[in-house]
Design a protein around this motif. Structure first.
Motif, PDB file in Angstrom:
ATOM      1  N   VAL A   1       5.712  -3.952  -6.405  1.00 24.44           N
ATOM      2  CA  VAL A   1       4.401  -3.899  -5.864  1.00 24.44           C
ATOM      3  C   VAL A   1       3.869  -5.230  -6.078  1.00 24.44           C
ATOM      4  CG1 VAL A   1       2.061  -3.027  -6.520  1.00 24.44           C
ATOM      5  CG2 VAL A   1       4.302  -1.655  -6.827  1.00 24.44           C
TER       6      VAL A   1
ATOM      7  N   ASP B   1       0.424  -8.037  -3.966  1.00 20.12           N
ATOM      8  CA  ASP B   1      -0.254  -8.165  -2.610  1.00 20.12           C
ATOM      9  C   ASP B   1      -0.039  -9.636  -2.078  1.00 20.12           C
ATOM     10  OD1 ASP B   1      -1.158  -9.540  -4.778  1.00 20.12           O
ATOM     11  OD2 ASP B   1      -3.491  -8.786  -4.647  1.00 20.12           O
TER      12      ASP B   1
ATOM     13  N   TYR C   1      12.036  -6.376  -2.006  1.00 19.12           N
ATOM     14  CA  TYR C   1      11.273  -5.725  -1.128  1.00 19.12           C
ATOM     15  C   TYR C   1       9.720  -5.660  -1.720  1.00 19.12           C
ATOM     16  CZ  TYR C   1      15.235  -4.413   1.635  1.00 19.12           C
ATOM     17  OH  TYR C   1      16.425  -4.616   2.355  1.00 19.12           O
TER      18      TYR C   1
ATOM     19  N   PHE D   1       5.603  -4.572  -1.736  1.00 13.41           N
ATOM     20  CA  PHE D   1       4.794  -3.454  -1.190  1.00 13.41           C
ATOM     21  C   PHE D   1       3.420  -3.555  -1.471  1.00 13.41           C
ATOM     22  CE2 PHE D   1       9.062  -1.818  -1.532  1.00 13.41           C
ATOM     23  CZ  PHE D   1       9.503  -1.380  -0.192  1.00 13.41           C
TER      24      PHE D   1
ATOM     25  N   ASP E   1       1.226  -1.319  -2.630  1.00 13.43           N
ATOM     26  CA  ASP E   1       0.801  -0.488  -3.681  1.00 13.43           C
ATOM     27  C   ASP E   1       1.924   0.326  -4.103  1.00 13.43           C
ATOM     28  OD1 ASP E   1       0.912   1.572  -1.622  1.00 13.43           O
ATOM     29  OD2 ASP E   1      -1.122   0.911  -1.146  1.00 13.43           O
ATOM     30  N   GLU E   2       1.747   1.075  -5.094  1.00 11.84           N
ATOM     31  CA  GLU E   2       2.640   2.259  -5.644  1.00 11.84           C
ATOM     32  C   GLU E   2       3.137   3.154  -4.648  1.00 11.84           C
ATOM     33  OE1 GLU E   2       1.904   3.392 -10.223  1.00 11.84           O
ATOM     34  OE2 GLU E   2      -0.158   2.758  -9.339  1.00 11.84           O
ATOM     35  N   GLN E   3       2.063   3.704  -3.884  1.00 13.55           N
ATOM     36  CA  GLN E   3       2.216   4.645  -2.915  1.00 13.55           C
ATOM     37  C   GLN E   3       3.353   4.252  -1.997  1.00 13.55           C
ATOM     38  OE1 GLN E   3      -0.967   5.997  -0.580  1.00 13.55           O
ATOM     39  NE2 GLN E   3      -0.001   8.077  -0.388  1.00 13.55           N
ATOM     40  N   HIS E   4       3.252   2.869  -1.230  1.00 19.08           N
ATOM     41  CA  HIS E   4       4.143   2.597  -0.300  1.00 19.08           C
ATOM     42  C   HIS E   4       5.495   2.400  -1.091  1.00 19.08           C
ATOM     43  CE1 HIS E   4       0.593   1.515   1.847  1.00 19.08           C
ATOM     44  NE2 HIS E   4       1.206   1.540   2.800  1.00 19.08           N
ATOM     45  N   LEU E   5       5.415   1.828  -2.431  1.00 15.03           N
ATOM     46  CA  LEU E   5       6.775   1.742  -2.833  1.00 15.03           C
ATOM     47  C   LEU E   5       7.591   2.921  -3.027  1.00 15.03           C
ATOM     48  CD1 LEU E   5       7.444  -0.717  -5.897  1.00 15.03           C
ATOM     49  CD2 LEU E   5       8.488   1.594  -5.833  1.00 15.03           C
TER      50      LEU E   5
ATOM     51  N   LEU F   1       7.281   5.583  -1.647  1.00 17.17           N
ATOM     52  CA  LEU F   1       7.853   6.380  -0.392  1.00 17.17           C
ATOM     53  C   LEU F   1       8.943   5.859   0.256  1.00 17.17           C
ATOM     54  CD1 LEU F   1       4.377   6.915   1.530  1.00 17.17           C
ATOM     55  CD2 LEU F   1       5.833   8.675   0.600  1.00 17.17           C
ATOM     56  N   ALA F   2       9.019   4.432   0.034  1.00 17.03           N
ATOM     57  CA  ALA F   2      10.095   3.564   0.580  1.00 17.03           C
ATOM     58  C   ALA F   2      11.128   3.812  -0.320  1.00 17.03           C
ATOM     59  CB  ALA F   2       9.869   2.002   0.464  1.00 17.03           C
TER      60      ALA F   2
ATOM     61  N   LYS G   1      12.776   6.994   0.774  1.00 23.17           N
ATOM     62  CA  LYS G   1      13.664   6.812   1.973  1.00 23.17           C
ATOM     63  C   LYS G   1      14.971   6.046   1.584  1.00 23.17           C
ATOM     64  CE  LYS G   1       9.681   6.663   5.148  1.00 23.17           C
ATOM     65  NZ  LYS G   1       9.204   5.913   5.998  1.00 23.17           N
TER      66      LYS G   1
END
Length: 801
Positions: free
Chosen positions: A182, A184, A193, A195, A197-201, A203-204, A207
């Protein structure tokens, strides 16, 4: 193509059962050649047994089958088999039976476990079923011999302690390293990789799991910290933790008050390094990743110490490449430890032997029942009902008071697998105890074997025991040798272990040893349905008798037994040095022959007891209890094959300082070489007082519970933890020790206990404390054998100044 039957070889990764549309569904996630699939057997029932009579039940109960089982309970009463088409129905039937004050048996055996147990399926399988995508239905499953090529991921997370947020997830596999971070401010960091924020991390990450499909997740406290934290953040952010092999959610749960955590991930397995080390019998002063990796790998974490969370947050904000390196280094260390000790192979071997779930790293009771229940059913019996009775602990292992002193040529004789050998020789077995007890209550001395068979309701009409009497145990126990199951099971395992040794298969040999040695503990544990005080006591008390008897026989041969512990005797012989080994071998053979003869005379038994001449200590030290003349127990030191061994002494105890450990090792090296230790002791104390040994005076000790739970007495390490957390509270920083179960470092200044954290300097140390509490007890444990004491040596030193 849908509804096409396919046959595959595979390995069961996880097992599950639940009600689907009112019917029980058992599901196995199986690793096949290139993927993980669901395998759902033909419709199954949830099964248990009861001693309720058939006429207690209504004539017909929809989706429930009640019939005579052909099996008897441990009271020799017939039982019924109750098969329910759903979990809900089983719960209702159990309540109905118990309302009539009848017993239920094996009601807690999970349907997915019973299905495998009854078919002798462990891990590897062959199955055939109708395929629809990733799912096979109407499957038939039999044992197989598939060896999986597992995809293993070592996982570690980093968090912000100050904000309670996820910072990164590191993953190291056999072929790759990758970090999810995480930030910015995305940067050019290899294998990383970024991201926003935590949410995007998260979800990735989900996947990534689905795309690359790992089989086994390993880590360090990986469930209790890493997965638990990820689970909490998913819940907080409203994300389904779909980390399962086919997109299912995981389940992370805890046992309240016990600090135990469990993870269920459909199609995947999580193995924790700390737990597997303990299962494998590995012992360390500290099980922290840094401590274990330094011991095993001569490598460690890039950051360690009490304030490392602050450095982690600084690196995340200012030095991203070093932050990622730290995260991935932890993953790499775990992977290297698992590889070095073959921990996954050890776990797989345990599963292949016992059939417990691959995720179950503990499970001695489950292992025992998986092996015992099928044999019990085949013999015509069901397991006993759970009993609400007082727990009676069995006596511990044999431990005799030692004869303190400094010795030359001490021989150690060990009984090979003593407790399993006692089970095998003396027919110690749950069913054998119950049958003997029942027979004693219903038979007379004039009964013929046919009479006995009739009273036991045996179908074959003949009691196999003939004229042989039951084998006496302890606490009033007797064991009917004609029905005993466990001795034969131990025999099978012992033979398999010998074959594994011959083939050089150390992992298999060790796994079998773990299983056999667990049987005593299982039978003495009230969390096992077969627990009975007579069982465990008939093992340990027989062990006492065998050690006592062997000691007596040795002394009759002119040997002197100076100590005994559980399965070992420490012996000195009056013979020249060059004859010691040969005399030890002769004595060992003599005792084994005596045991064979005694077993025959005692109850017509074949002896599987085997005493081995294990070790020769050319020099040996047995201390007294501190401050007394009586010899101590479980504490000694010696030299064997040129290597110095310490048992229970300060040199191997985690609650003593490095200073004390080095002092003891170096002092004993001199003593065992017959060199005068006075000059060394004087020099060591001088160096201590001059501050040359300050790096070695720090104590480290584990908090066993949160510091708020220490109320009656406040030990030194707790005082240190309180001081640290009080300062953190003043600075509005997160508390370090409020939850306990962490190691605390401290040392003594003249003012008392002083916390020591990474990077601190030792100042104003109270050297007199260390002389009195760390040096004197070690020195005065051995110096009296030379007519000396530390006080005399230091007094003479002062007089010479």
């Amino acid at each position: 193509m849908k509804d096409m039957f396919e046959e595959h070889n595979g390995y069961i990764m996880s097992r599950h059962s639940k009600d689907v549309n009112g019917a029980l569904e058992i599901t196995y996630y199986v690793k096949i050649e290139s993927e993980t699939v669901r395998v759902i057997p033909e419709r199954q029932f949830s099964t248990f047994f009861t001693n309720a009579p058939l006429d207690y039940f209504p004539t017909e109960i929809q989706n429930v089958d009640v019939k005579e089982s052909g099996l008897r309970d441990f009271n020799n009463d017939p039982t019924l088999m109750v098969r329910c088409g759903s979990v809900v129905l089983q719960q209702q039937m159990i309540a109905f039976i118990q309302k009539g004050e009848y017993l239920v048996y094996e009601e807690d055996v999970k349907p997915q476990d019973r299905y495998l147990m009854e078919r002798n399926i462990r891990g590897a399988v062959r199955f055939i079923g109708k395929r629809d995508g990733n799912t096979f239905t109407d499957a038939k499953i039999i044992p197989g011999d598939f060896t999986p090529d597992w995809k293993v991921w070592s996982l570690d997370i980093e968090t912000s302690v100050s904000r309670n947020e996820l910072l990164s997830v590191g993953i190291v596999s056999q072929t790759n390293q990758i970090a999810f971070v995480v930030s910015d401010k995305p940067q050019d960091v290899p294998n990383t990789y970024f991201f926003p924020d935590e949410q995007h991390l998260l979800l990735a990450l989900i996947k990534f799991f689905k795309r690359h499909n790992p089989d086994i997740i390993i880590g360090w406290n990986v469930i209790g910290f890493d997965l638990l934290f990820l689970d909490k953040r998913c819940k907080f952010l409203g994300i389904k933790p779909a980390f399962g092999a086919l997109g299912e959610a995981w389940s992370i749960r805890t046992v309240e008050g016990k600090g135990k955590y469990f993870a269920t991930i459909p199609g995947r397995v999580v193995l924790d390094g700390i737990t597997l080390l303990k299962v494998g019998g590995y012992q360390f002063d500290s099980y922290s990743l840094n401590s274990v990796s330094k011991s095993l790998l001569d490598d460690g974490k890039l950051i360690h110490g009490g304030d490392r969370w602050q450095e982690i947050e600084r690196l995340h904000a200012e030095e991203m490449e070093q932050f990622v390196a730290y995260n991935l280094q932890d993953c790499e260390l775990v992977k290297r430890i698992f590889d070095k000790l073959n921990l996954i192979e050890l776990q797989k071997t345990r599963i292949d032997l016992t059939g417990i779930p691959l995720e179950q790293t503990g499970g001695s009771v489950a292992s025992f029942e998986n092996l015992y229940l099928p044999r019990l059913h085949k013999a015509g019996w069901v397991a006993p009902a759970w009993r609400d009775e007082p727990f009676v602990p069995s006596p511990g292992g044999f431990v005799m008071s030692s004869v303190p002193g400094l010795y030359k040529n001490v021989l150690v004789f060990d009984f090979k697998s003593l407790y399993p050998s006692i089970i095998r020789t003396f027919y110690v077995d749950p069913l054998a105890r119950a049958v003997a007890s029942h027979l004693a209550s219903v038979t007379t001395p004039n009964d013929t074997p046919t009479d006995i068979s009739t009273k036991l309701n045996l179908d074959n009409g003949q009691h196999d025991q003939d004229d042989e009497q039951p084998v006496p145990g302890y606490l009033g126990a007797n064991f009917d040798r004609s029905v005993a199951i466990l001795p034969a099971l131990v025999s099978e395992l012992a033979q398999a272990r010998e074959e594994a040794k011959r083939n050089g298969n150390e992992i298999l040999s060790y796994a079998i040893k773990i299983i056999m040695n667990s049987f005593y503990g299982v039978l003495g544990s009230n969390v096992c349905r077969f627990y009975h005080a007579e069982l465990a006591s008939s093992i340990t008390m027989r062990g006492h008798e065998l050690l006592d008897r062997s000691k007596k026989w040795m002394e009759e041969q002119g040997a002197k037994v100076i100590y005994g512990d559980t399965d070992s005797l420490f012996v000195t012989l009056s013979c020249p040095d060059e004859e010691v080994k040969d005399r030890g071998s002769e004595l060992c053979a003599l005792i084994n022959e005596g045991l064979k003869k005694w077993c025959k005379e005692f109850a017509g038994l074949d002896s599987y007891l085997e005493l081995e001449f294990e070790t020769l200590y050319t020099r040996f030290y047995m201390p007294t209890i501190r401050g007394q003349e009586e010899g101590s127990k479980k504490r000694y030191a010696g030299i064997t094959d040129g290597k110095m061994i310490f048992k229970g002494l300060e040199a191997v105890r985690s609650d003593w300082t490095p200073l004390a450990k080095r002092f003891q090792k170096e002092l004993f090296d001199l003593v065992f070489k017959d060199e005068d230790p006075k000059a060394y002791i004087q020099s060591f104390v001088n160096d201590l007082k001059a501050g040359k040994l300050d790096e070695e005076i720090v104590y480290t000790k584990q908090l066993s519970r949160p510091i708020s739970h220490y109320s009656k007495t406040i030990p030194p390490h707790v005082r240190a933890a309180i001081i640290i957390d009080s300062k953190r509270a003043e600075l509005n920083q997160p508390l370090e020790y409020s939850h306990g179960r962490k190691r605390v470092s401290f040392y003594y200044q003249h003012s008392g206990v002083t916390p020591f954290e990474n990077g601190d300097l030792i100042t104003n140390a109270d050297y007199d404390h260390y002389i009195e509490k760390q040096i004197t007890p070690i020195a005065d444990g051995i110096l009296p054998f030379f007519g000396l004491s530390l006080a005399k040596i230091l007094t003479k030193q002062i007089e010479l100044l």
